[in-house]
Design an enzyme around this catalytic site. Sequence first.
Site, PDB file in Angstrom:
ATOM      1  N   VAL A 162      -5.746   8.633  -0.224  1.00 43.36           N
ATOM      2  CA  VAL A 162      -5.188  10.028   0.003  1.00 43.36           C
ATOM      3  C   VAL A 162      -5.475  10.869  -1.507  1.00 43.36           C
ATOM      4  O   VAL A 162      -5.386  11.953  -1.454  1.00 43.36           O
ATOM      5  CB  VAL A 162      -3.908  10.232   0.226  1.00 43.36           C
ATOM      6  CG1 VAL A 162      -3.774   9.881   1.764  1.00 43.36           C
ATOM      7  CG2 VAL A 162      -2.913   9.418  -0.460  1.00 43.36           C
TER       8      VAL A 162
ATOM      9  N   ASP B 199      -5.966   4.762   6.152  1.00 41.41           N
ATOM     10  CA  ASP B 199      -5.394   3.832   5.074  1.00 41.41           C
ATOM     11  C   ASP B 199      -6.425   3.546   3.976  1.00 41.41           C
ATOM     12  O   ASP B 199      -7.550   3.425   4.192  1.00 41.41           O
ATOM     13  CB  ASP B 199      -4.977   2.838   5.939  1.00 41.41           C
ATOM     14  CG  ASP B 199      -3.700   2.070   5.032  1.00 41.41           C
ATOM     15  OD1 ASP B 199      -2.519   2.052   5.410  1.00 41.41           O
ATOM     16  OD2 ASP B 199      -4.126   1.455   3.899  1.00 41.41           O
TER      17      ASP B 199
ATOM     18  N   VAL C  75      14.729   2.229   5.634  1.00 38.68           N
ATOM     19  CA  VAL C  75      14.375   1.891   7.357  1.00 38.68           C
ATOM     20  C   VAL C  75      13.966   0.279   7.078  1.00 38.68           C
ATOM     21  O   VAL C  75      13.144  -0.086   6.068  1.00 38.68           O
ATOM     22  CB  VAL C  75      13.145   2.469   7.276  1.00 38.68           C
ATOM     23  CG1 VAL C  75      12.437   2.092   8.766  1.00 38.68           C
ATOM     24  CG2 VAL C  75      13.735   4.111   7.609  1.00 38.68           C
TER      25      VAL C  75
ATOM     26  N   TYR D  72       9.703   8.550  -7.943  1.00 37.30           N
ATOM     27  CA  TYR D  72       9.798   8.676  -6.869  1.00 37.30           C
ATOM     28  C   TYR D  72      10.673   9.766  -6.254  1.00 37.30           C
ATOM     29  O   TYR D  72      10.367  10.775  -5.330  1.00 37.30           O
ATOM     30  CB  TYR D  72      10.660   7.352  -5.962  1.00 37.30           C
ATOM     31  CG  TYR D  72      10.601   7.349  -4.600  1.00 37.30           C
ATOM     32  CD1 TYR D  72       9.427   7.040  -4.036  1.00 37.30           C
ATOM     33  CD2 TYR D  72      11.512   7.528  -3.814  1.00 37.30           C
ATOM     34  CE1 TYR D  72       9.281   6.962  -2.568  1.00 37.30           C
ATOM     35  CE2 TYR D  72      11.556   7.676  -2.448  1.00 37.30           C
ATOM     36  CZ  TYR D  72      10.360   7.284  -1.821  1.00 37.30           C
ATOM     37  OH  TYR D  72      10.436   7.037  -0.483  1.00 37.30           O
TER      38      TYR D  72
END
Length: 265
Positions: free
Chosen positions: A75, A48, A199, A166
């Site tokens: 990342v 992370d 979610v 996105y």
Amino acid sequence: MTDTLASRSGEIGSTSPPVVLVTGAGAGIGLAIARRFAQGGAAVALLDRDGDAAAMAAMDLAALGVKTLGLAASVTDERAVDAAVEQAEATLGPIGVLVNNAGIACNKPTLELGLDEWRRAVDVNLTGVFICAQSCGRRMAARGRGTIVNIGSMYGTVAAPNRAGYCATKSAVDMLTRVLAVEWAPLGLRVNAVAPGYVRTALLEDLIEQGRVDADALIARTPARRFGTVEEVAELTHFLASGAASFINGQVVGLDGGWTANGYL
């Protein structure tokens, strides 16, 4: 609880669960995924950009009796990712499963979306997946086995306003998944993706409380009439990495309560 994840999937011939690397694992869906693999007996490396969150999560999962490692890296940083992967393998062993979960939202009217914001979405949501997949994929290919699961989104399949960055990047992740799957299958690797809908995470709860998200409207639009859970995403991810899914390759599996199938608004 242990299972035969390793001996039936990318880790063919192994007698113990594989080492799993999960990105964006400090909280939310990533942490739930890491926990599911740890519950199955796998050693888990949690990567992370928030190193403290990754370290705390790793300590929490270690209580399950498995080896864990918290890693700090973005990342988007190729060198940092490669160093983290090297550290994970030196500490825990060869990585058998990579879960590319790290990602960011980019919700803004397209006419107001700055180029820096667009590039940030591309860097994290798409290039980050490429960097991590390539770093782990090189090592997996050398060993002739490995499994990668990318966490995409239903918005890689259906469009929505104010989500140009996105939707574009998540759609690209779907195609990258398929390309890697067909290219790397002869090398002993499988690559699939999970495409969740809405979610219930801490972030979503905050947005609902702030009045920025209309929970009732989203639930009404979802045929299942509820939000998904992080545990459901984790369970599907774990399945796709398991030997039970050994002939599943190059697939983007939806987990959206019927949202993308529903043409009625």
